[in-house]
Enzyme design. Structure first.
Site, PDB file in Angstrom:
ATOM      1  N   GLY A 151       0.843  -1.190   0.000  1.00 16.41           N
ATOM      2  CA  GLY A 151       0.000   0.000   0.000  1.00 16.41           C
ATOM      3  C   GLY A 151       0.876   1.236   0.000  1.00 16.41           C
ATOM      4  N   ALA A 152       2.012   1.140  -0.700  1.00 10.16           N
ATOM      5  CA  ALA A 152       3.063   2.159  -0.607  1.00 10.16           C
ATOM      6  C   ALA A 152       2.729   3.462  -1.320  1.00 10.16           C
ATOM      7  CB  ALA A 152       4.382   1.596  -1.154  1.00 10.16           C
ATOM      8  N   ALA A 153       1.732   3.456  -2.201  1.00 12.22           N
ATOM      9  CA  ALA A 153       1.413   4.672  -2.950  1.00 12.22           C
ATOM     10  C   ALA A 153       0.293   5.479  -2.313  1.00 12.22           C
ATOM     11  CB  ALA A 153       1.037   4.319  -4.387  1.00 12.22           C
TER      12      ALA A 153
ATOM     13  N   GLY B 106      -1.909   7.395   1.054  1.00 10.25           N
ATOM     14  CA  GLY B 106      -1.649   8.560   1.903  1.00 10.25           C
ATOM     15  C   GLY B 106      -0.713   8.276   3.051  1.00 10.25           C
ATOM     16  N   ILE B 107      -0.816   7.089   3.629  1.00 13.20           N
ATOM     17  CA  ILE B 107       0.139   6.668   4.656  1.00 13.20           C
ATOM     18  C   ILE B 107       1.375   6.067   4.008  1.00 13.20           C
ATOM     19  CG2 ILE B 107       0.536   5.084   6.594  1.00 13.20           C
ATOM     20  CD1 ILE B 107      -2.496   5.240   7.159  1.00 13.20           C
ATOM     21  N   GLY B 108       1.157   5.283   2.965  1.00 13.97           N
ATOM     22  CA  GLY B 108       2.245   4.536   2.353  1.00 13.97           C
ATOM     23  C   GLY B 108       3.381   5.386   1.826  1.00 13.97           C
TER      24      GLY B 108
ATOM     25  N   ARG C 205     -10.389   6.501   6.021  1.00 12.27           N
ATOM     26  CA  ARG C 205     -11.688   6.855   6.618  1.00 12.27           C
ATOM     27  C   ARG C 205     -12.101   8.245   6.140  1.00 12.27           C
ATOM     28  NH1 ARG C 205     -13.213   7.958  12.416  1.00 12.27           N
ATOM     29  NH2 ARG C 205     -10.986   8.165  12.785  1.00 12.27           N
TER      30      ARG C 205
ATOM     31  N   ASN D 154     -11.701  -3.066   3.656  1.00 17.22           N
ATOM     32  CA  ASN D 154     -10.304  -3.371   3.968  1.00 17.22           C
ATOM     33  C   ASN D 154     -10.053  -4.817   4.376  1.00 17.22           C
ATOM     34  OD1 ASN D 154      -9.730  -0.758   3.357  1.00 17.22           O
ATOM     35  ND2 ASN D 154      -9.412  -0.071   5.462  1.00 17.22           N
TER      36      ASN D 154
ATOM     37  N   ASP E 192      -1.693   6.075  18.998  1.00 18.04           N
ATOM     38  CA  ASP E 192      -2.448   6.409  20.204  1.00 18.04           C
ATOM     39  C   ASP E 192      -1.518   6.912  21.310  1.00 18.04           C
ATOM     40  OD1 ASP E 192      -4.718   5.453  18.865  1.00 18.04           O
ATOM     41  OD2 ASP E 192      -4.334   3.415  19.564  1.00 18.04           O
TER      42      ASP E 192
ATOM     43  N   HIS F 285      -7.725  -0.058  19.082  1.00 18.71           N
ATOM     44  CA  HIS F 285      -7.248   1.056  18.257  1.00 18.71           C
ATOM     45  C   HIS F 285      -8.410   1.747  17.542  1.00 18.71           C
ATOM     46  CE1 HIS F 285      -4.454   3.457  15.982  1.00 18.71           C
ATOM     47  NE2 HIS F 285      -4.797   2.921  14.826  1.00 18.71           N
TER      48      HIS F 285
END
Length: 330
Positions: free
Chosen positions: A8-10, A12-14, A81, A94, A150, A178
């Site tokens: 999932g590297a592309a 927003g987190i990735g 989300r 997911n 968290d 979480h």
């Protein structure tokens, strides 16, 4: 030498997570996988002047290759989300993504450590465990739900109302899960004693539990907490890599309590009960979970009540994940 795959590297987190892992001196090989846009991300990051080799893997046909011969898989894949969307809403999308990725890891790197960021973590980690069990390779010491954000938020948000506190060194234990009220910050056991009023505890607890909503609202439909999550994910991954190499490192993480049945007992008595998974502080080692770290002190009555609330919600979250892979007999 540590070989890492980011699945999932592309996203927003990735993307920021990939950059942060490129900066990690312990990483020698960085495989970036996604179903879109990943060649450009990999080309861009490959120019950063560190020694790791970066490769891109685009599309499902390249997934097996992306996870072959890796030491560590980090999974931020999935949809973010959006306003009005609960973490349960995310599950429908997911869950299938995570299941497919874990199946590929199980087939091609069965001893890899797996760090799951994809939400809802309370359910995606049990999904991963069930897939690995079906393959006969499940080791609860090597599977982690990344809950570091968290703890990061707890430290930062305390600093917001106590400017004399160093957010970088303050540690607030956060247990449970979480999402929302499954997140239980134990402010009474902070590494630096905090003189908080009851109102401040209530406000801080709520902000830590629902901090993600602040970001979703501020981004106004354009995404969720990506940059802070990438930072938290990179911090956990770095801690795990250093532990693999022999350092003693403690980090919070959502794990199967079977990883350390003796260490889990304190948390079961606090309210985790018969839950299979729970977020706890963990001492990491070369084999993953070395031990569950005991709490140093007594939790407050309010915190104990919050754990009970969290446990009830977690029971449902965990069952949802398990039953996605292993439906109950009809």
């Amino acid at each position: 030498m540590v070989s890492v795959a980011i699945l999932g590297a592309a996203g927003g987190i990735g993307q920021p997570l990939s950059l942060l892992m490129k900066l990690n001196a312990h990483v020698t090989k960085l495989n970036l996988y996604d179903i879109v846009n990943v060649p450009g991300v990999a080309a861009d990051i490959s120019h950063v002047a560190t020694n790791s080799e970066v490769k891109s893997f685009l599309g499902a046909s390249k997934l097996a290759e992306a996870v072959t011969g890796i030491d560590l898989a980090i999974i931020p894949a999935g949809v973010p989300r959006k306003p009005g969307m609960t973490r349960d809403d995310l599950f429908k999308i997911n869950a299938g993504i995570v299941k497919g990725l874990i199946e590929a890891i199980a087939e091609n790197s069965p001893r890899a450590f797996i760090c799951i960021i994809s939400n809802p973590v309370n359910s995606t980690v049990p999904i991963a465990a069930e897939v690995l069990k079906k393959r006969g390779i499940y080791d609860p010491k090597r599977l982690f739900g990344v809950t570091t954000l968290d703890v990061v938020r707890a430290s930062r948000f305390v600093r917001d109302i106590r400017p004399d506190v160093d957010a970088a060194t303050l540690r607030v234990p956060v247990v449970g899960g979480h999402s929302g009220n499954t997140i239980v910050p134990l402010l009474s056991l902070a590494s630096t004693p905090l003189d908080l009023s009851e109102a401040e505890v209530t406000e801080l607890t709520n902000r830590i539990q629902f901090g993600g909503d602040e970001v979703v609202k501020a981004k106004d439909g354009a995404g969720s907490a990506t940059l802070s999550m990438a930072y938290a994910g990179a911090r956990f991954a770095d801690s795990l890599i250093r532990a693999i190499k022999g350092e003693t490192v403690v980090e919070p993480t959502f794990i199967a309590l079977a990883a350390d049945t003796e260490g889990a007992e304190q948390y079961r008595q606090l309210g985790a009960g018969a839950l299979d998974f729970f977020a706890v502080p963990v001492e990491l080692g070369p084999q993953g979970v070395a031990r569950i770290v005991p709490l140093n002190g007594d939790v407050s009555s309010g915190e104990r009540k919050a754990i009970a609330v969290a446990a009830e919600a977690l029971a449902t979250n965990i069952s949802t994940g398990v039953e996605f892979v292993s439906p109950p007999a009809q």
